[in-house]
Design a protein around this motif. Structure first.
Motif, mmCIF file in Angstrom:
data_model
loop_
_atom_site.group_PDB
_atom_site.id
_atom_site.type_symbol
_atom_site.label_atom_id
_atom_site.label_comp_id
_atom_site.label_asym_id
_atom_site.label_seq_id
_atom_site.Cartn_x
_atom_site.Cartn_y
_atom_site.Cartn_z
ATOM 1 N N ASP A 131 44.867 60.029 71.073
ATOM 2 C CA ASP A 131 44.855 58.855 70.235
ATOM 3 C C ASP A 131 43.193 57.984 70.186
ATOM 4 O O ASP A 131 43.543 57.480 71.516
ATOM 5 N N ALA A 181 44.807 67.165 77.120
ATOM 6 C CA ALA A 181 45.837 66.795 76.162
ATOM 7 C C ALA A 181 46.284 68.368 77.050
ATOM 8 O O ALA A 181 45.700 69.494 76.553
ATOM 9 N N HIS A 190 44.887 60.441 75.525
ATOM 10 C CA HIS A 190 46.159 61.355 75.593
ATOM 11 C C HIS A 190 47.105 61.121 75.600
ATOM 12 O O HIS A 190 47.251 60.403 76.722
ATOM 13 N N HIS A 200 56.291 68.508 63.706
ATOM 14 C CA HIS A 200 56.002 68.278 64.868
ATOM 15 C C HIS A 200 57.576 68.900 66.115
ATOM 16 O O HIS A 200 58.611 68.591 64.750
ATOM 17 N N ILE A 225 42.668 59.428 61.804
ATOM 18 C CA ILE A 225 44.326 60.345 61.689
ATOM 19 C C ILE A 225 44.761 59.406 60.592
ATOM 20 O O ILE A 225 44.643 59.046 59.666
ATOM 21 N N VAL A 275 42.703 69.034 70.117
ATOM 22 C CA VAL A 275 43.915 67.938 69.490
ATOM 23 C C VAL A 275 42.079 66.725 68.670
ATOM 24 O O VAL A 275 41.559 67.116 70.038
ATOM 25 N N GLU A 287 55.110 67.789 73.765
ATOM 26 C CA GLU A 287 53.949 68.104 72.345
ATOM 27 C C GLU A 287 52.944 66.773 73.592
ATOM 28 O O GLU A 287 52.953 66.080 74.502
ATOM 29 N N SER A 288 51.869 67.755 72.554
ATOM 30 C CA SER A 288 50.635 66.258 73.103
ATOM 31 C C SER A 288 49.473 65.962 72.045
ATOM 32 O O SER A 288 49.737 66.903 71.205
ATOM 33 N N SER A 289 49.274 64.640 72.663
ATOM 34 C CA SER A 289 47.928 64.248 70.919
ATOM 35 C C SER A 289 46.508 63.853 71.945
ATOM 36 O O SER A 289 46.910 63.080 73.211
ATOM 37 N N ASP A 312 46.594 67.943 65.543
ATOM 38 C CA ASP A 312 46.459 66.185 65.711
ATOM 39 C C ASP A 312 47.942 66.611 66.421
ATOM 40 O O ASP A 312 47.630 65.685 67.734
ATOM 41 N N VAL A 313 48.062 67.367 66.841
ATOM 42 C CA VAL A 313 49.015 67.642 68.488
ATOM 43 C C VAL A 313 48.539 69.515 68.775
ATOM 44 O O VAL A 313 48.763 70.259 67.629
#
Length: 860
Positions: free
Chosen positions: A545, A604, A550, A397, A805, A695, A541-543, A666-667
């Motif tokens: 959870d 995201a 987000h 990442h 995850i 994601v 970056e974005s993911s 994941d991202v």
């Protein structure tokens, strides 16, 4: 005044080099960037015209040199022979008609009757006109030799009227004619009709009676002797055609014909409009190179080549800005229309006042080839160990961190060095102030090192070179300097302008000297920002959870971001509900050059999107909605349907195959890098189509989409839910799960090429639920578990899964029931276990046990 022109075009116009143009304008007090795409203002252009007008004239003369060398015309004997004009032929017909009329009158006259002379007709003028028509020559050409016999032949064919020229009417005597009874109008009209004759004159039909024509000539109107102009001839032709076309047609037919002509004209205008619109691309700003190629129906490699000619190094999925799109489409004969202009204009950026600007921390990006020590360098600076947390020991990442050095703050961006992460490196170069290029002293300059240098040069940011691993055997720093000089990069040690420092990231050798050089470059840039305005910046970056929603990692570039601020990022909007620094600590606000993670967005956003804080939450939602609509429209426009040509190409190949792929990760940045790499695997016989990417964990909807489109699912650092796994088994959908990106690329490449099929397959043997956690000193964390499925043994490899995850992969440290060590625990029993070198176990985590088994490859 002249319009703004590009420097390369002006240089070609004046037949000068770009350097000559730049030096001349600099001497006149105008500073111009030597970039070929730099713009030349009208006042600069006027100075160039005054200076180089002679060179411009020479270029124009050379350009038009070949125009005057026309081919010589060859003239044949037939072409040189004078031809009769239409006018001469018509006059000859009139003469013959008159002679025939005179003969008829003489035959009908009684014997002994003398003709009553009432006027005269000069026939010589017709003969003169005929001779003039014969003498006319359309082309100046040498006269061919003609024998006397051939010359006499056309003369004998021409009958000339000879008559004594009369000076006027001479009355000899009067003859009394018998008076006839007056006829009725009807009989007179019918008799007049019988006497009418059709005589061709000047291309028109004369239907008047002989008496009318004779009476008109008696008034003294002589025949026209001057040449008709081209305009008059065309006018007469149009009038004749109009009379011929309208004769005998009713008003209804004329009306229908007019309507047909109007409809045909409207259809032609519509066709021209459609053809013109095909050359206009309606796009949103920041479309990818692949989408732009699809819209123009050209190969994506051609678009990338056009960008490289502009000095831009882009990948297939890299998004292009408005200026680049405009220049590239012009190369292919298109024009561009940005449909997102009104959305972009709706965001008002506050102007910065000089008194509001304060010094800000520099943003430094660490770039270089994989395994050259980028993250190790950042580890030493941060006094932490980032690499151990990355799968396979390589960075997956893009990370952002803030450190203090000599009472000054520095923000670092760590980018991956693997070739798949081209877009990530490009984003890092676009938001940075200074770039550190890390090169291993025991290695050479690798392709990713060259790419990183190109990104930095394209972004126009200063570079500092860190020659790492000088403590290793075989280290040759001077060899690295020599290879840099081959790339036209001279370091200061060799008399150049680029700063260079030999370091050892593991031992910390010369790290302080490197940071001092970085701060020196930053001081020369005089970096300032306004912290009092509403925040603007870039998404790093974005993911997704599952517990928090987000999560967006972003870099504040100007203004101050506070909790509760309404913001829009890409096509998503929301309020900042929580904010954390790089260490996971909650903070209330973040100023310029601060990397933070926020919660509160409703989606995201893509890595590289700009974010803006606005005063009104309704405005952010409105802008986000418009952007989502534009994105959908863009997707429809770039959707490429199969054509007859493509069907023919596939039939010609014979065994053409398509591989549809769904990517979950994941991202967002890793997903983009993986999709970019998979699309590059397409060949003439095998085409890879990424039909969906997002994601989050693999869900039921992903499996259903794969079933409908006959696709495989590639999961990167994520796992399917329990229901999705069962549905995939039922639908027989292949789910491939990876933690290291180059392994995914290598395996899919081998499978596509048919060279190597997977021989080792992971088989899930158990699922374990953690219900209690006990922390014991000198032992670590012990998990009280319940085996929900399968059987766990002492040698089973496990993965710790939290909210879908994967957070750790490793081996079991121990397996017990009550106080006794056991070899295995079956489904429905409780057990206690711990995991080697991992203590971050929480209640609710799932443990997936798996074994690697060899499976015989099945031939298709």
């Amino acid at each position: 005044m002249s319009a703004v022109k590009r420097l390369s075009k002006v240089a070609r116009e004046f037949n000068q080099s770009i350097g000559e143009i730049v030096d001349f304008l600099s001497s006149k007090g105008h500073q111009v960037d030597p970039n070929p795409n730099a713009k030349v203002q009208p006042q600069m252009y006027d100075l160039l015209v005054a200076e180089y007008h002679a060179d411009k004239a020479v270029r124009e003369e050379a350009k038009n040199a070949g125009v005057n060398n026309a081919d010589k015309q060859s003239i044949s004997l037939e072409e040189s022979t004078p031809k009769k004009t239409k006018k001469a032929e018509s006059e000859e017909i009139i003469i013959k008609n008159i002679e025939n009329a005179v003969s008829t009158i003489k035959a009908k006259a009684p014997e002994g009757a003398n003709p009553n002379v009432v006027g005269k007709i000069d026939l010589d003028q017709f003969s003169k006109k005929k001779k003039e028509a014969e003498v006319e020559k359309p082309v100046e050409a040498p006269k061919p030799e003609v024998k006397k016999e051939e010359k006499k032949k056309p003369e004998t064919e021409t009958i000339k009227a000879t008559a004594e020229k009369l000076t006027g009417p001479k009355v000899v005597k009067k003859i009394e004619l018998p008076v006839e009874k007056p006829r009725t109008p009807k009989s007179q009209d019918s008799n007049e009709k019988r006497k009418r004759k059709r005589i061709v004159k000047d291309g028109r039909v004369d239907v008047r009676s002989e008496g009318q024509r004779f009476k008109k000539n008696q008034k003294g109107k002589q025949p026209r002797t001057s040449e008709l102009s081209e305009e008059e001839i065309q006018k007469q032709v149009r009038e004749t055609l109009a009379r011929l076309s309208s004769k005998g047609k009713s008003k209804g037919s004329k009306h229908r014909k007019a309507k047909r002509e109007e409809a045909a004209q409207a259809m032609q205008q519509e066709a021209e409009k459609v053809a013109a619109e095909k050359k206009i691309l309606k796009v949103t700003e920041f479309v990818t190179a692949n989408e732009l190629a699809s819209m123009m129906d050209v190969a994506v490699t051609d678009v990338i080549s056009a960008c490289m000619a502009l000095g831009l190094f882009v990948s297939i999925n890299q998004r292009l800005d408005a200026e680049t799109i405009s220049i590239v489409v012009e190369e292919f004969g298109y024009t561009v229309e940005f449909t997102s202009a009104e959305v972009q204009e709706s965001i008002v950026i506050e102007e910065d006042k000089a008194e509001d600007l304060v010094e800000r921390a520099p943003i430094v990006t660490i770039m270089g080839h994989v395994d050259h020590g980028k993250t190790s360098l950042l580890d030493y600076i941060r006094k932490s160990n980032v690499t151990d947390g990355e799968a396979g020991g390589i960075t997956q990442h893009i990370g952002s961190y803030s450190v203090n050095f000599n009472d000054k703050k520095i923000t670092f961006l760590d980018t991956p060095g693997h070739e798949a992460f081209t877009a990530m490196r490009a984003r890092g170069a676009q938001v940075t102030d200074v770039v550190i290029i890390v090169i291993a002293a025991d290695d050479s300059i690798m392709p990713q090192t060259k790419e990183a240098i190109n990104h930095a040069q394209a972004a126009g940011v200063p570079m500092v070179f860190a020659i790492n691993k000088i403590d290793k055997e075989g280290a040759k720093p001077d060899k690295v300097r020599e290879e840099l000089s081959a790339l036209n990069i001279l370091v200061e040690d060799w008399g150049g302008k680029f700063q260079c420092q030999e370091i050892s990231a593991k031992r910390g050798t010369n790290i302080d000297e490197l940071l001092e050089k970085v701060l020196l470059e930053a001081e020369m840039l005089e970096l300032k920002a306004n912290p009092s305005k509403m925040a603007v910046g870039t998404i790093i970056e974005s993911s997704l959870d599952k517990g928090r929603g987000h999560v967006a990692n972003l870099l504040v570039q100007a203004g101050t971001l506070k909790i509760g601020d309404p913001m829009v990022a890409g096509s998503y909007a929301g309020k900042v509900k929580a904010m954390f620094n790089e260490n996971g600590e909650s903070i209330k606000q973040a100023g310029p050059s601060s990397p933070v993670s926020i919660l509160g967005l409703d989606g995201a956003p893509s890595a590289g999107d700009k974010f803006n804080v606005l005063a009104d939450e309704k405005e952010t939602k409105s802008i986000a909605t418009k952007r989502q609509q534009l994105m959908r429209e863009q997707g429809i426009r770039t959707q490429k349907h199969i054509t007859l040509d493509e069907i023919g190409r596939r039939l010609a190949i014979g065994d053409f195959k398509e591989l549809n792929v769904i990517i979950k990760g994941d991202v967002a940045g890793s997903i983009e890098a993986l999709a970019d790499s998979l699309l590059k695997l397409s060949t003439e016989k095998i085409q890879v189509n990424v039909i969906h990417k997002s994601v989050g964990q693999i869900s039921d909807s992903d499996v259903l989409l794969a079933s409908a489109s006959d696709a495989i699912i590639v999961g990167f650092q994520v796992r399917p839910s329990a229901s999705a796994r069962k549905l995939a088994e039922k639908e027989q959908i292949d789910i491939r799960l990876y933690s290291i990106i180059y392994k995914a690329i290598e395996e899919l490449t081998a499978a596509m090429e048919g060279m190597l099929a997977p021989t080792i397959k992971e088989e899930v043997v158990c699922n374990i639920e953690i219900r209690e956690v006990f922390k014991i000193s000198k032992v670590g964390t012990i998990a009280g578990c319940f085996v929900t499925d399968g059987k766990v043994s002492r040698n089973t490899k496990v993965r710790v899964i939290r909210d879908g995850i994967v957070i750790h992969t490793g081996d079991l440290g121990s397996l017990k029931r009550f106080k006794d060590d056991v070899k295995e625990v079956a489904k429905g029993y409780e057990c206690g276990l711990n995991i080697e070198k991992f203590n971050d176990i929480q209640v609710g985590d799932l443990i997936e046990g798996y074994e690697e088994v060899e499976v015989k490859t099945k031939l298709a």
